[in-house]
Design a protein around this motif. Structure first.
Motif, PDB file in Angstrom:
ATOM      1  N   THR A  55      -1.505  -7.153  -6.175  1.00  0.00           N
ATOM      2  CA  THR A  55      -0.106  -6.926  -5.810  1.00  0.00           C
ATOM      3  C   THR A  55       0.306  -5.457  -5.977  1.00  0.00           C
ATOM      4  O   THR A  55       1.098  -4.940  -5.194  1.00  0.00           O
ATOM      5  CB  THR A  55       0.816  -7.813  -6.661  1.00  0.00           C
ATOM      6  OG1 THR A  55       0.519  -7.597  -8.059  1.00  0.00           O
ATOM      7  CG2 THR A  55       0.609  -9.285  -6.334  1.00  0.00           C
ATOM      8  N   GLY A  56      -0.236  -4.799  -7.015  1.00  0.00           N
ATOM      9  CA  GLY A  56       0.105  -3.389  -7.224  1.00  0.00           C
ATOM     10  C   GLY A  56      -0.393  -2.529  -6.085  1.00  0.00           C
ATOM     11  O   GLY A  56       0.330  -1.652  -5.586  1.00  0.00           O
ATOM     12  N   LYS A  57      -1.606  -2.769  -5.639  1.00  0.00           N
ATOM     13  CA  LYS A  57      -2.169  -2.001  -4.529  1.00  0.00           C
ATOM     14  C   LYS A  57      -1.438  -2.346  -3.229  1.00  0.00           C
ATOM     15  O   LYS A  57      -1.222  -1.479  -2.378  1.00  0.00           O
ATOM     16  CB  LYS A  57      -3.673  -2.294  -4.395  1.00  0.00           C
ATOM     17  CG  LYS A  57      -4.497  -1.828  -5.604  1.00  0.00           C
ATOM     18  CD  LYS A  57      -5.973  -2.134  -5.411  1.00  0.00           C
ATOM     19  CE  LYS A  57      -6.780  -1.783  -6.659  1.00  0.00           C
ATOM     20  NZ  LYS A  57      -6.720  -0.359  -6.996  1.00  0.00           N
ATOM     21  N   GLN A  58      -1.051  -3.618  -3.085  1.00  0.00           N
ATOM     22  CA  GLN A  58      -0.319  -4.032  -1.893  1.00  0.00           C
ATOM     23  C   GLN A  58       1.010  -3.288  -1.810  1.00  0.00           C
ATOM     24  O   GLN A  58       1.399  -2.781  -0.753  1.00  0.00           O
ATOM     25  CB  GLN A  58      -0.080  -5.544  -1.935  1.00  0.00           C
ATOM     26  CG  GLN A  58       0.588  -6.104  -0.700  1.00  0.00           C
ATOM     27  CD  GLN A  58       0.892  -7.583  -0.860  1.00  0.00           C
ATOM     28  OE1 GLN A  58       1.604  -7.983  -1.796  1.00  0.00           O
ATOM     29  NE2 GLN A  58       0.350  -8.414   0.030  1.00  0.00           N
ATOM     30  N   ARG A  59       1.705  -3.211  -2.946  1.00  0.00           N
ATOM     31  CA  ARG A  59       2.978  -2.500  -2.996  1.00  0.00           C
ATOM     32  C   ARG A  59       2.795  -1.020  -2.658  1.00  0.00           C
ATOM     33  O   ARG A  59       3.581  -0.435  -1.911  1.00  0.00           O
ATOM     34  CB  ARG A  59       3.581  -2.665  -4.396  1.00  0.00           C
ATOM     35  CG  ARG A  59       5.079  -2.851  -4.402  1.00  0.00           C
ATOM     36  CD  ARG A  59       5.645  -3.301  -5.737  1.00  0.00           C
ATOM     37  NE  ARG A  59       4.812  -3.058  -6.881  1.00  0.00           N
ATOM     38  CZ  ARG A  59       4.228  -4.010  -7.610  1.00  0.00           C
ATOM     39  NH1 ARG A  59       4.377  -5.286  -7.253  1.00  0.00           N
ATOM     40  NH2 ARG A  59       3.510  -3.726  -8.678  1.00  0.00           N
ATOM     41  N   SER A  60       1.744  -0.424  -3.199  1.00  0.00           N
ATOM     42  CA  SER A  60       1.470   1.002  -2.944  1.00  0.00           C
ATOM     43  C   SER A  60       1.180   1.236  -1.466  1.00  0.00           C
ATOM     44  O   SER A  60       1.629   2.229  -0.884  1.00  0.00           O
ATOM     45  CB  SER A  60       0.277   1.464  -3.777  1.00  0.00           C
ATOM     46  OG  SER A  60       0.557   1.389  -5.159  1.00  0.00           O
ATOM     47  N   VAL A  96      -4.967   1.517   0.724  1.00  0.00           N
ATOM     48  CA  VAL A  96      -3.929   2.333   0.083  1.00  0.00           C
ATOM     49  C   VAL A  96      -4.098   3.792   0.471  1.00  0.00           C
ATOM     50  O   VAL A  96      -3.121   4.487   0.804  1.00  0.00           O
ATOM     51  CB  VAL A  96      -3.974   2.170  -1.452  1.00  0.00           C
ATOM     52  CG1 VAL A  96      -3.071   3.191  -2.126  1.00  0.00           C
ATOM     53  CG2 VAL A  96      -3.569   0.749  -1.848  1.00  0.00           C
ATOM     54  N   GLU A  97      -5.342   4.279   0.440  1.00  0.00           N
ATOM     55  CA  GLU A  97      -5.582   5.688   0.773  1.00  0.00           C
ATOM     56  C   GLU A  97      -5.231   5.986   2.223  1.00  0.00           C
ATOM     57  O   GLU A  97      -4.626   7.019   2.528  1.00  0.00           O
ATOM     58  CB  GLU A  97      -7.051   6.044   0.513  1.00  0.00           C
ATOM     59  CG  GLU A  97      -7.354   7.509   0.797  1.00  0.00           C
ATOM     60  CD  GLU A  97      -8.784   7.900   0.468  1.00  0.00           C
ATOM     61  OE1 GLU A  97      -9.098   9.109   0.560  1.00  0.00           O
ATOM     62  OE2 GLU A  97      -9.590   7.006   0.134  1.00  0.00           O
TER      63      GLU A  97
END
Length: 254
Positions: A55-60, A96-97
């Motif tokens: 979820t953290g990477k999805q948000r980012s 994300v990148e």
């Protein structure tokens, strides 16, 4: 809806994808979307807004895509790269990148990262045969690099198949194999002096007073296989010997 408004909607990217929440592909088709557009929108919504352990990477990724103003086409482009990565954490890191990368640089960055993520291929000895419809076949053999290079040099490139089979079956004469041979130099004065030449060899009186042939002197002095040259300061090169076990004619025949 005019073209300007249509393109403006496409440019909304993740915000447009977010509006698919609670909708299915058939729901979007009822609104006028094509089956392909509906499927792609639902797929993007699942990735960027659906349940995931990251979820953290999805948000980012969502925030970065919104910040860079990525369009729907850019998001599709990003996913064409991330789906090549099997490990999910690595795929999310790449996503994300790329979302944080300006759209015009996405392709270059993605290709560079995919090269870095690619696991080096490992090779082992093996043989594979592939039959072709026209009666030909391809034999692929993986083995020692030097041996394979030697075998390749024996192939007639004008008739590769026939020459290879002939060589393999022993019908084309001795193989053109490269052999590395050591050449050692034995300084005669360190061991004795020349007495005379006798047949194909020389007779040497050693420093101990014993008389021996050049072959016997070399056999005693050197144990490794190779070529040994006896050199004299006075006479120059005296003779050349192959350093190995010296067998008689009968022994060679046996």
């Amino acid at each position: 809806m005019g073209l300007q408004e249509y393109f403006a909607q496409l440019g909304r990217g993740v915000d447009l994808v977010a509006e698919c929440s609670g909708l299915s592909a058939p729901d979007l088709e009822k609104m006028g979307a094509s089956a392909q557009d509906a499927a792609e929108l639902i797929s993007l919504h699942t990735i960027y807004f659906g349940p995931t352990p990251y979820t953290g990477k999805q948000r980012s990724a969502v925030n970065a895509a919104r910040r860079n103003g990525h369009t729907l086409s850019t998001l599709h482009h990003i996913e064409s790269f991330t789906r090549r990565v099997k490990e999910q954490r690595a795929a999310w890191n790449l996503r994300v990148e790329l979302c944080a990368t300006p759209s015009e640089q996405v392709t270059a960055v993605a290709r560079r990262r995919l090269r870095e993520l690619r696991v080096p291929r490992t090779y082992c000895e093996r043989a594979m045969l592939r039959q072709h419809p026209n009666g030909l076949a391809t034999l692929t053999v993986t083995g020692n690099g030097l041996d394979m290079a030697d075998a390749f040099r024996t192939i007639d490139q004008q008739h590769p198949g026939k020459s290879f089979i002939a060589r393999m079956l022993g019908k084309a004469g001795p193989a053109a194999r490269t052999r590395v041979t050591t050449m050692a130099v034995l300084k005669l004065e360190d061991y004795g002096t020349i007495m005379r030449r006798e047949g194909d060899d020389v007779m040497v009186r050693t420093t101990s007073g014993a008389v021996t042939t050049g072959a016997q002197l070399v056999e005693r002095a050197c144990a490794n296989e190779g070529l040994i040259t006896i050199i004299s300061r006075t006479h120059g090169p005296v003779d050349l010997y192959r350093c190995e076990r010296f067998a008689s004619t009968k022994q060679r025949t046996m």
